[in-house]
Design an enzyme around this catalytic site. Structure first.
Site, PDB file in Angstrom:
ATOM      1  N   SER A 182      44.576 -15.008  83.273  1.00 36.04           N
ATOM      2  CA  SER A 182      44.555 -15.447  84.657  1.00 36.04           C
ATOM      3  C   SER A 182      44.618 -14.199  85.518  1.00 36.04           C
ATOM      4  CB  SER A 182      45.767 -16.356  84.927  1.00 36.04           C
ATOM      5  OG  SER A 182      45.993 -16.464  86.318  1.00 36.04           O
ATOM      6  N   ASN A 188      47.140 -18.173  77.969  1.00 36.94           N
ATOM      7  CA  ASN A 188      46.999 -19.568  77.564  1.00 36.94           C
ATOM      8  C   ASN A 188      46.276 -19.662  76.208  1.00 36.94           C
ATOM      9  OD1 ASN A 188      48.176 -20.649  79.866  1.00 36.94           O
ATOM     10  ND2 ASN A 188      46.242 -20.653  80.996  1.00 36.94           N
ATOM     11  N   ARG A 238      26.841 -61.831  60.657  1.00 36.50           N
ATOM     12  CA  ARG A 238      26.675 -60.724  61.618  1.00 36.50           C
ATOM     13  C   ARG A 238      27.527 -61.042  62.824  1.00 36.50           C
ATOM     14  NH1 ARG A 238      23.052 -58.802  60.235  1.00 36.50           N
ATOM     15  NH2 ARG A 238      21.159 -59.857  60.913  1.00 36.50           N
TER      16      ARG A 238
END
Lengths: 467, 467, 467, 467
Positions: free
Chosen positions: A280, A288, A319
């Site tokens: 960051s 992170n 079905r």
């Protein structure tokens, strides 16, 4: 105003994070459509194998079964008339084949035959990708286990430090879980993905007496399992793979979760070492663990999807009136989200940086208290169990209260020093010696892992078609 | 070989069935991206409203917030570096805005502020579509209830005929369930979708003292609720809408399920009257209720998605390490699958053909036995309870054993005919008279429905922004 | 006013329906407590096997490990101090053992070792019950398949009659699904239920170098698998059995669902032949298929429980802060609800009455239309495909419109009678001849079933401990 | 050998942890049975209110409706004949009432009327307990927010320290989430729990024209909502409460999760201050946050149960063939597990010890880096944005690399000290000043909370029957 467009709107904004890695490409429209076309080609080929149609007609059909000639979006739009995309696909394919072979397109099959077989082909391709990523993550964990076999780390229970273990032992646990998931998925890939061919009511009526033989040839051509009977409404193949994928996702989540916890600022024992990711500009201390976080997120979608697919096992009669259609999206999503978890985890474990000095520092945070039990045991012979227990307990309480460590307290205790030489006391309080059988467990786990890898390699070499 | 392509592969093969109706367009990449851009524009506007930035800068930012200028796929790909698409979006937006306003792009916000606010905007648009379809289905059910208020139909419990009801009463039940879902979704739409603005740790620190005012202005500009505090990790808004969507999907599934059951070949009491849909060229007797089947299928995906979103409520500290990312896909899928169920149901109920003669024929299948209790009650005064019970019971047993009907048996019974004139016996055995308070309940339900519709219309007229 | 009591309140009001059959007894408090005590006894025995403690001490501990001496409710109440019941159990057990063996109670183990091992023992006992019921249901289905191998029945797709099948073919499908579930559960029972022994942090530290050997002996004594490494936080064994149970429940639900549908008043092809059950004194025509309904209900709880257990795989570090505790109740519930579904299904299928005349009557409901495709195929050689198709299609349309049957229409058609003798027309329209390969599929499925049963019997005889 | 017993085996071993607090007693056999009896008594009373039966008969029935006279286990066992416990209960009640009132027991009702109404009564009692615990937890969080309004703490995103917040702000977030859950549950309690009365097919036929009035009186007597129409197969009331419970559980899980994370050995910012709980005699440094761990565990069961209840909304026709029975156990379990989460959370938050010195120490761990952005902003006017950014970024990098802090680096930087006095630099780097609007948000949240509490108190005082 909602946006609109003549071309279909994809989910490309979130897919790179949530349908990460190789699994997206093998589960998209083109993959599904090609798998349906592969089923149609195999059906025609199998009919020719059994003398039901001419070989030339089968070849003509197969030649037309190339996704490049079809428009998935248009077929999808036309699917609303009947509820499934096979009907418009067969219409398009029939037109593409032309006379006279067109009379034999889709012969003897019902829509579900084609879609279910395609679902198995799509799943197989996705499982190959997933297994590849899981196995690579396991290998990376094995490398960590080997490299850090004897590195002490705080064992943590209920998020509290307990007694020491080693980082190698933790990584060996990750590896074993990943290996188990790989083994189960490989087993299902080899024996649990059946072709589907039954015709309108599962009796293969439209193929006459040749029906069962055509079904066998169909499965062989697709390299899928030939089932005992059609499984139009007996969905164990869907359920078993779903369970295995859910389990694999759960293992990924556990490992990734551990990484996010170990990477906490205050713990700092691992970090993801991928330059340019997870940082960051405004918070320079942040690292992170993006891959682990994304793996956790992807895996979190799996249990609900498994539940949906298990709930959808209740197919009525020959079905289902809804339960079959209900499988398509969750099936794709479960493959994608598990694949995403595996791909991100491979990235995370494969790039993991281990900060052994922080492991040691964290172990020392509580001033030797994790070794309290070990000291008590060592003093028991000389002092008796109760006295030893009380003495060490009181020292621990003082250490906590005064903010000192256990060594300081015990070294000041005449009853202790009388029976325990200073060197021995240091040794007893050293977490390095308190890791029990961690190293032996790592060795055993690695031996097991190596055998699994070796067995897979030789069987892959023999069979030649697993990833 | 998996297919590959430089443009993102959509899910257009299944979407027209499984993400049916208007909801797909308002939840796709373009809709999400525009919603994020709307949030950025509102943020700049709010900052200007509060004097934090110049109005001209805000206008310049707003002017650039048009999805047409952005490439969702490229932004999605770049999202893998940080794990979310807002970071690359802000980079692209900043470049598009240019100096000097670019310094104020995304000012004071964190990625989650933009994505969460966008999630609420996307949800609002989708809820509008869903509510519209649910309300239309309710209106269609109201029409059925009104038209068939007095049409007797077998009441069925545990899939067995029980005692008579009316088709109007059944339809009134559908309508009431749909209305309840509409009401709850409208309430959440009006009061439960909050804007998100908190900055990096939820303290609005980067906006200084103006923070709370900017947050309020931001919500007002987006016409979303202004929350008491940022809800980055308190996910009740997500959970509450999820629960309401799951409930709505469940109601759709119930109604659609009933339709598939009533449409069974052997029951044949309703059919979907859409020409060219649901037929089969090779099976001319089939009338597949395609819309109801698709509604059942779409609704079946909802419970698992709700569970995923509820499980994902466990967001750590100030921003989750995975649980937040885990919401994005299920959130979109839940909106789509609920919307698909609602759209298909509107189609199914709106096109329903009711075969009242089959309702009557089915009622007569069991030879008046559903009215046995009623006859017993009528004979009790004259014969005493026990005698009446035994007499009718024996007659019912004989009717079942001999394959005749209850009238034949009772009319041959002197003890009955002595106290019950022939006309009265016929009347007692007529299911038309055995529907209890069905008509009264229909009237009550319709009155309630009409009041709800009227209230909605007037509030829509006043507020002017609901669908 | 809520009721209160000094003895624990059970769930006996609903258990007989929802925790039906043998599984309730083997998953209750007494079973859990005895399993924990079995683990404590095996731990002491294993320690003696490896020379860690005296044999006499181990024997003394084992002698005290009888549930009769313990109060589950009291132990449960004391569990709140630490969060798990093993701590108070060990305290009680230590007191019961007395000096000198009491020093060796629980030696080297952590609470999770005992609880996890007990969970596997409880699961094994429950799986035995479940497998027994599933296998019996499969046998009952096999009997139905054999007895009704050639009985034609309407094949139904999307709840609409399609083309004929046989009831034998349907039952063979049930059988195959149940057999698959049995096989998977037996495999897990034999190879997937591991003992747990790792000590406080999974390193077996408190047992010194003997740790791994004690762990092996511990597993052998419990007849559980000896895992490669402790699996305190790698929950694949829990997940894999959960998936298999969910799959088994899903198969039960499918079969039971079919039974409830076939038992509908208007279809009436099967009923549960249990005197005194499912009837109604006031509604004599009702024959509620109580067992099938209860099986559907029990199975419905499984998917959500599987999802919970998969979600709970995220165990942190060396012992989870919540995810482990989160397993206990769903684990028990999943065993119970699957067992309940299996027990009810065994009852339902085992008591099924088949009404072949109703099967035939239902087949004839649509006037031969399900055989339309077959007639078209037969006329193609003589008339050409297009003419045959149009001719039969028009006849079918007239039959539907006029409420007559296909034979009436075709027999009045000169173009048809010219090329198709009357006998042949009757034959073509007879559903008996239109069941395709149903009989062959039944035979193949039964052969497969018989081989599975034979293999199980011989392996049971050899091993001697499977149910 | 599985243990067996003539008295029902409870689940008392795990209930004190997993069905913690007051909710267990109000959801057990006795509570359910009394609720069913309350429904029977109210039914008789309502019939008398409307003149359908004599008041004396109603009184006689009501007098017999005391759980003390009934054996839940016996009724449960007899429930297997019909599939639900109401049939044997009515038989027992009829016998207990005796002539002549016995003829009017259960008059006009069907089993589902009684069981559904009882389910709402049981839910209401449980919701009262849950709301009480949630509200108490909210109050405890409010106290924490007030007391620690200005205590700085590291804001953490993705489990990494980000920028500062205050512990008060965190606690205010918890409080707000809990308050929202309380409000929603109270709303449902007041307006969303309907009585059920419809008779065999929902038409109230057996009560004649009085049916609707009896239904209204019945609801009034039970103090439940009178629904527009019977909701036998429209399950929105079940679904809506389920969603609200799942949401409440999720909020509990979030708060409890935070507590377990803040209580980590390496973070140590909070601990549960309950003497004698969570400690370990052999690991004296451990302080397991037992209550928070148990809350996490209990809450984890909720999403799967919600999914089960939503899936079970598909009730066929007038009464479901399985979906209704499928609700009973999950309904009870969801009430219990949510109640358990709430009770444990109240305990955890209410006993929370806050270690503000550790909060400060942790904030300082990264040497002022969380304040980097703030310093940059402050230097921008003097140095220009780019220079300021680069300067601070380089200082941060050096601080990280050298293991020093940001102040050391910046204080050594002439360009900085030229424009920023020493005091100002210290101030800028002090996290106390970097908590933005945290205090203002706390104040706003507390004001909102206080208003909610005040409103509840006055409405409770007025209505007099909420907890």
């Amino acid at each position: 105003m909602p946006p609109s467009s003549s071309t279909p709107d994809a989910d490309a904004l979130f897919d790179p994070v949530l349908a990460h890695g190789g699994v997206r490409a093998v589960t998209g429209d083109r993959a599904w459509l090609q798998a349906m076309l592969d089923a149609e080609a195999a059906l025609a080929g199998a009919a020719a194998d059994c003398g039901v149609i001419e070989r030339g007609d089968a070849d003509a059909i197969a030649a037309a079964c190339d996704v490049a000639g079809f428009d998935a979006a248009a077929i999808g739009r036309d699917a609303t008339a009947t509820g499934n995309p096979v009907v418009p696909l067969v219409r398009e394919l029939t037109a593409a084949v032309g006379a006279p072979a067109d009379a034999h397109v889709h012969r003897g099959a019902t829509s579900q035959d084609v879609l279910d077989s395609a679902a198995m082909l799509v799943a197989r391709a996705a499982v190959d990708v997933i297994v590849d990523d899981l196995a690579a993550a396991a290998t990376a964990a094995a490398d960590l286990a080997r490299a850090h076999r004897d590195v002490p780390m705080a064992g943590r229970t209920l998020l509290q430090q307990a007694v020491p273990t080693t980082f190698g032992c933790r990584a060996a646990g990750w590896m074993t879980g990943l290996d188990t998931a790989v083994t189960r998925l490989r087993t299902i890939r080899a024996t649990g993905l059946p072709a589907q061919l039954g015709g309108a009511a599962g009796t293969l009526a439209a193929l006459g007496d040749a029906g069962p033989d055509v079904a066998t040839a169909f499965a062989r051509r697709l390299d899928l399992v030939a089932p005992v009977v059609p499984w139009h409404t007996i969905r164990t193949p869907v359920a078993e793979l779903s369970g295995a994928l859910g389990t694999a996702a759960g293992v990924c989540a556990k490992v990734a979760r551990d990484i996010t916890l170990l990477a906490q600022t205050e713990i700092g024992e691992v970090s993801e070492g991928v330059p340019g990711r997870g940082g960051s500009s405004t918070m320079p201390h942040k690292h992170n663990p993006v891959a682990a976080v994304a793996a956790v997120a992807a895996a979190a979608a799996a249990p609900g999807l498994v539940a949906t697919l298990l709930s959808a096992m209740v197919h009525e009669h020959e079905r289902a009136a809804g339960a079959w259609h209900a499988e398509w999206r969750p099936w794709t999503q479960l493959l994608r989200t598990t694949g995403s978890a595996a791909a991100w985890l491979r990235d995370s474990v494969g790039n993991l940086e281990v900060h052994t000095e922080r492991m040691r520092a964290n172990l020392d945070l509580t001033g030797g208290l994790p070794q309290a039990e070990r000291v008590t045991a060592a003093l028991t012979d000389a002092l008796g169990r109760l006295t030893a227990h009380d003495l060490v307990g009181a020292a621990a309480d003082r250490a906590l209260a005064e903010g000192t460590d256990l060594h300081t307290q015990l070294a000041a205790e005449r009853d202790v020093t009388d029976v325990c030489p200073p060197d021995e006391l240091v040794r007893l309080l050293d977490p390095v010696g308190a890791t029990g059988n961690a190293a032996a467990l790592v060795d055993r786990a690695l031996a097991h892992h190596d055998r699994r890898v070796a067995a897979t390699s030789s069987s892959s070499a023999a069979v030649g078609h697993t990833s």
